[in-house]
Design an enzyme around this catalytic site. Structure first.
Site, short mmCIF file in Angstrom:
data_model
loop_
_atom_site.label_atom_id
_atom_site.label_comp_id
_atom_site.label_asym_id
_atom_site.label_seq_id
_atom_site.Cartn_x
_atom_site.Cartn_y
_atom_site.Cartn_z
N ASP A 117 30.54 8.02 -5.79
CA ASP A 117 30.86 9.44 -5.92
C ASP A 117 29.85 10.19 -6.77
O ASP A 117 29.75 11.43 -6.67
CB ASP A 117 32.27 9.62 -6.49
CG ASP A 117 33.35 9.47 -5.44
OD1 ASP A 117 33.00 9.38 -4.24
OD2 ASP A 117 34.53 9.41 -5.81
N SER A 160 35.30 0.76 2.65
CA SER A 160 36.02 1.36 1.54
C SER A 160 36.86 0.33 0.82
O SER A 160 37.51 -0.51 1.45
CB SER A 160 36.93 2.49 2.05
OG SER A 160 37.72 3.01 1.00
N ARG A 200 46.94 7.22 -7.89
CA ARG A 200 47.59 5.91 -8.04
C ARG A 200 48.85 5.98 -8.90
O ARG A 200 49.86 5.32 -8.59
CB ARG A 200 46.58 4.91 -8.61
CG ARG A 200 45.50 4.52 -7.59
CD ARG A 200 44.23 4.03 -8.25
NE ARG A 200 43.26 3.53 -7.27
CZ ARG A 200 42.47 4.31 -6.52
NH1 ARG A 200 42.55 5.63 -6.63
NH2 ARG A 200 41.62 3.77 -5.68
#
Length: 446
Positions: free
Chosen positions: A328, A162, A19
């Protein structure tokens, strides 16, 4: 708590590195971003940004980035090449960012990437005027994107698969012709903390999206930092045209990749200290500390380091946990649960089936090879106590997935010798993992 037997520095955050590099590349001017993660995925993102006109120069731990002032440049007769390889983050974020530019962009990757859907993002961008020509299945890479900038106005994006769809649109929105209203649609929201990371990076770079929630009668202002539960149809973001601010920035440590070492402290014979993590981090995978604590591990903070130690007496205990916000670390928690004396149930993780591999099936299959008793649920896993194959070499299929490779390494602390078919896949997010892991395990067993 005893003195830690092992200490390791957390690598830079992969999510924040993506990002921050994107924000710097979209800025007008030269930025310096320190401690950008050096990994395969970040190389893909920077390669795509360079293809769009940004320039990068590495100087030690500093990355100098010359931005494109919010206007990614595509090809006119031939599309520029955006090869995302196996990076789903690169694919989703860069598709939205490229749509804010002008020209033709070809988005493609490894074979597994061509099996990962992007339909929700495609529909949102098509409503903004982007054109898509799919070379295979509709709504999947590879495709050629014809960009003519973003129109602005209100669009809705589904986050069932997502949260990166919204993150990509947020990152691209300041380049729109007029303000954008990004509404959360679909039937559920997964991985919400990653959107918070996107918003935090935007604010750091001088862009301030405004969050709004529907109180049942009207849209009212909300502080995105306080949004713990996001229901589709009840949250939206308003982003006005603007520019990212060039400057000097630093990437914090990565909770996802630190999770393996933190779990090692909980399941191993002695504590592990991990440096470089922020206690107030917005990263969703910071939840690993809460989960390990619920399982009985002991936790102590000291400045920018945290120590995790095994329970004072007896083994870990199992937990029931909703991991929709932190998918994750599902393989990490599942591996740690194999050391517990009572069952663990992981829920809220159905979307793991469309990662680098089907992570639910992969985690269950490989842990079972080591003697664990693991059942796959519609949206998670159930791990029952069972003796692991201590003293045995166990072949482990990684499926080329870095998370599987790293999480299965925890089995070494049970005396199992996992023999990974493709250990190099950790280069996707943590190229030095095995160097650091072997040091920690050696110290724990000394």
């Amino acid at each position: 708590m005893t003195v830690p037997a092992a200490s390791v520095l957390a690598p830079p955050s992969k999510s924040l590195s993506h990002r921050m590099v994107i924000a710097a590349a979209l800025a007008d001017g030269m930025s310096t971003v320190r401690r950008v993660l050096q990994s395969d995925d970040l190389e893909r993102t920077m390669g795509c940004l360079a293809a769009c006109g940004a320039r990068f120069e590495a100087d030690g731990d500093a990355l100098r980035v010359a931005g494109v002032a919010g206007r990614p440049r595509g090809g006119q007769d031939r599309p520029v090449d955006l090869d995302v390889h196996e990076s789903g983050t690169t694919c989703r974020l860069m598709t939205a960012v490229a749509a804010a530019g002008q020209g033709l962009f070809r988005v493609h990757g490894a074979p597994r990437m061509h099996e990962r859907p992007v339909g929700s993002l495609v529909r949102a961008l098509a409503a903004q005027g982007a054109g898509f020509r799919f070379e295979g299945r509709t709504d999947y890479p590879p495709f050629v994107l014809h960009a003519s900038g973003l129109r602005g106005g209100e669009i809705t994006v589904d986050l069932d698969e997502s949260s990166q769809y919204l993150s990509g649109l947020l990152l691209a929105a300041p380049a729109a012709a007029r303000h954008m209203v990004l509404a959360v649609g679909g039937t559920k929201v997964v991985s919400w903390p990653y959107v918070a990371l996107t918003l935090a990076v935007q604010e750091l770079f001088g862009v301030r999206p405004k969050a709004q929630r529907n109180d049942g009668e009207a849209w009212v202002s909300a502080d995105w930092r306080t949004l713990r539960r996001v229901d589709p149809g009840r949250v939206r973001f308003v982003v006005r045209p603007g520019a990212y601010r060039a400057g000097s920035y630093v990437v914090e440590g990565d909770w996802s990749n630190a999770s393996y070492f933190l779990a090692a402290g909980a399941v191993g014979p002695r504590p592990v200290r991990v440096q470089g993590l922020r206690e107030d981090s917005l990263q969703g995978d910071r939840a690993i500390l809460d989960i390990l604590g619920r399982m009985g591990a002991r936790i102590m903070w000291h400045a920018d380091a945290v120590t995790v130690a095994p329970p004072e007496a007896g083994p870990l205990t199992g937990v029931t946990v909703d991991m929709a916000p932190c998918p994750d670390i599902v393989p990490t928690v599942a591996a740690a649960a194999c050391f517990a004396a009572t069952p663990t149930e992981i829920r809220g993780a159905a979307h793991l089936r469309i990662k680098e591999c089907d992570r639910l099936e992969a985690t269950a299959t490989q842990l079972s090879r080591a003697g664990a008793r693991v059942a796959v649920l519609p949206d998670g896993l159930r791990i029952e106590p069972a003796p692991l194959a201590a003293g045995s070499a166990v072949p482990i299929t990684t499926y080329g997935d870095h998370r599987i490779a790293m999480s299965m390494s925890l089995l070494r602390l049970a005396g199992v010798r996992p023999e990974l078919d493709a250990p190099g896949c950790v280069g996707k997010s943590f190229p030095d993992f095995f160097d650091e892991w072997n040091k920690v395990v050696s110290e724990l067993k000394a």
